[in-house]
Write a protein that holds these residues in place. Structure first.
Motif, short mmCIF file in Angstrom:
data_model
loop_
_atom_site.label_atom_id
_atom_site.label_comp_id
_atom_site.label_asym_id
_atom_site.label_seq_id
_atom_site.Cartn_x
_atom_site.Cartn_y
_atom_site.Cartn_z
N GLY A 81 1.34 9.60 -5.61
CA GLY A 81 0.08 9.61 -4.89
C GLY A 81 -0.96 8.64 -5.42
N ALA A 82 -0.70 8.02 -6.57
CA ALA A 82 -1.70 7.13 -7.16
C ALA A 82 -1.82 5.81 -6.40
N PHE A 83 -0.69 5.27 -5.97
CA PHE A 83 -0.68 3.94 -5.36
C PHE A 83 -1.56 3.85 -4.12
N VAL A 84 -1.56 4.87 -3.29
CA VAL A 84 -2.30 4.81 -2.02
C VAL A 84 -3.79 5.03 -2.21
N TRP A 137 8.28 0.41 -8.66
CA TRP A 137 8.56 1.84 -8.85
C TRP A 137 7.35 2.70 -8.54
N ILE A 138 6.19 2.32 -9.05
CA ILE A 138 4.99 3.12 -8.84
C ILE A 138 4.66 3.22 -7.36
N SER A 139 4.76 2.12 -6.63
CA SER A 139 4.47 2.17 -5.19
C SER A 139 5.49 3.02 -4.45
N SER A 140 6.75 2.99 -4.90
CA SER A 140 7.79 3.78 -4.23
C SER A 140 7.55 5.28 -4.37
N ALA A 209 2.39 -2.34 3.41
CA ALA A 209 3.78 -2.81 3.28
C ALA A 209 4.04 -3.54 1.97
N TRP A 210 2.99 -3.76 1.18
CA TRP A 210 3.14 -4.50 -0.06
C TRP A 210 2.90 -3.62 -1.26
#
Length: 269
Positions: A81-84, A137-140, A209-210
């Protein structure tokens, strides 16, 4: 013999005509979407994700420490949940940081790696290659979540306005801006549709998307690398890695993408 040849030629022309008609019924965007869908099941970004997860847990650097205490905004070590919600304000650095600049902070403070040296390293080399794996990895770990960048802090709102100005700033020998390509609906370059990033372009499009795996180069590109290449195409000087302007552009695009589903790491041509 001549009759058979003529029949075969006529059939070939007929089939080609039917195939051409079928292609004509599809937009370029639909054709590219089908191409990506065929590749999606085996997105090579998964290899970068696996490397990134291992790097997160690996003890490295002068301090022989892992990244597992890195705070990406949801508490030390919390990745899901951090990436978003990035870029966002961090009290410890007194800065608005995106994922890459925040990872630089953690690599420096937790592991004792040289953040300035990493920032100067070319993309895809040395610690920059490790950075891109961590980003993958973090974004995934937030794939399928909705973009939800915070704007409660005054500096987050300031960075949004700075990013907006940077997005529309025109200059260079071609008098281009980010908005030249991504400021209106219905634009495209060759067969590539260009999303309008001044508003929410939809799920898995634009900012959502990135990072993404680039099939054409066989590399995983972070948002910092994507922005760097946009400046190259505008014939602007390259921005500094994790500089304020690149973070501000991330804030502008990310806030505009609020509610869009993240598919990162995506798959690009």
């Amino acid at each position: 013999m001549k009759l058979r040849t003529l029949i075969h030629a006529a059939l070939a022309v007929g089939l080609a005509g039917s195939f051409g008609a079928a292609l004509a019924q599809k937009s370029s965007a639909e054709a590219i979407a089908e191409y990506r869908a065929m590749l999606a099941d085996g997105n090579p970004a998964e290899l970068f994700e696996a490397k990134g997860e291992a790097l997160w847990k690996q003890k490295r650097g002068a301090k022989n420490a892992s990244m597992e205490r890195c705070d990406l905004g949801k508490g030390p070590g919390v990745v899901k949940g951090a990436f978003v919600e990035l870029p966002r304000w961090f009290a410890d650095t007194q800065k608005v940081q995106d994922l890459e600049s925040r990872l630089l902070t953690c690599m420096s403070t937790l592991q004792g790696l040289d953040a300035a040296e990493i920032a100067k390293t070319p993309f895809g080399k040395g610690e920059q290659a490790n950075m891109e794996a961590l980003v993958a990895w973090i974004s995934s770990e937030s794939r399928g979540s909705r973009m939800n960048l915070p704007q409660a802090h005054a500096q987050e709102r300031r960075m949004y306005e700075l990013g907006k100005r940077a997005f529309f700033f025109r200059g260079g020998p071609m008098d281009f801006s980010c908005a030249s390509c991504h400021g209106e609906d219905g634009k495209r370059i060759r067969m590539q549709d260009l999303p309008n990033l001044t508003k929410n372009p939809g799920d898995g499009i634009g900012f959502a998307a990135w990072p993404a795996y680039r099939v054409s180069s066989g590399e995983l590109w972070s948002m910092q690398r994507r922005l760097n290449d946009c400046y190259r195409q505008q014939r602007f000087p390259y921005p500094g890695y994790a500089s304020e302007v690149t973070v501000a552009l991330g804030v502008y695009m990310g806030v505009n993408a609020k509610g869009a589903e993240s598919i990162a790491p995506g798959l690009k041509r």
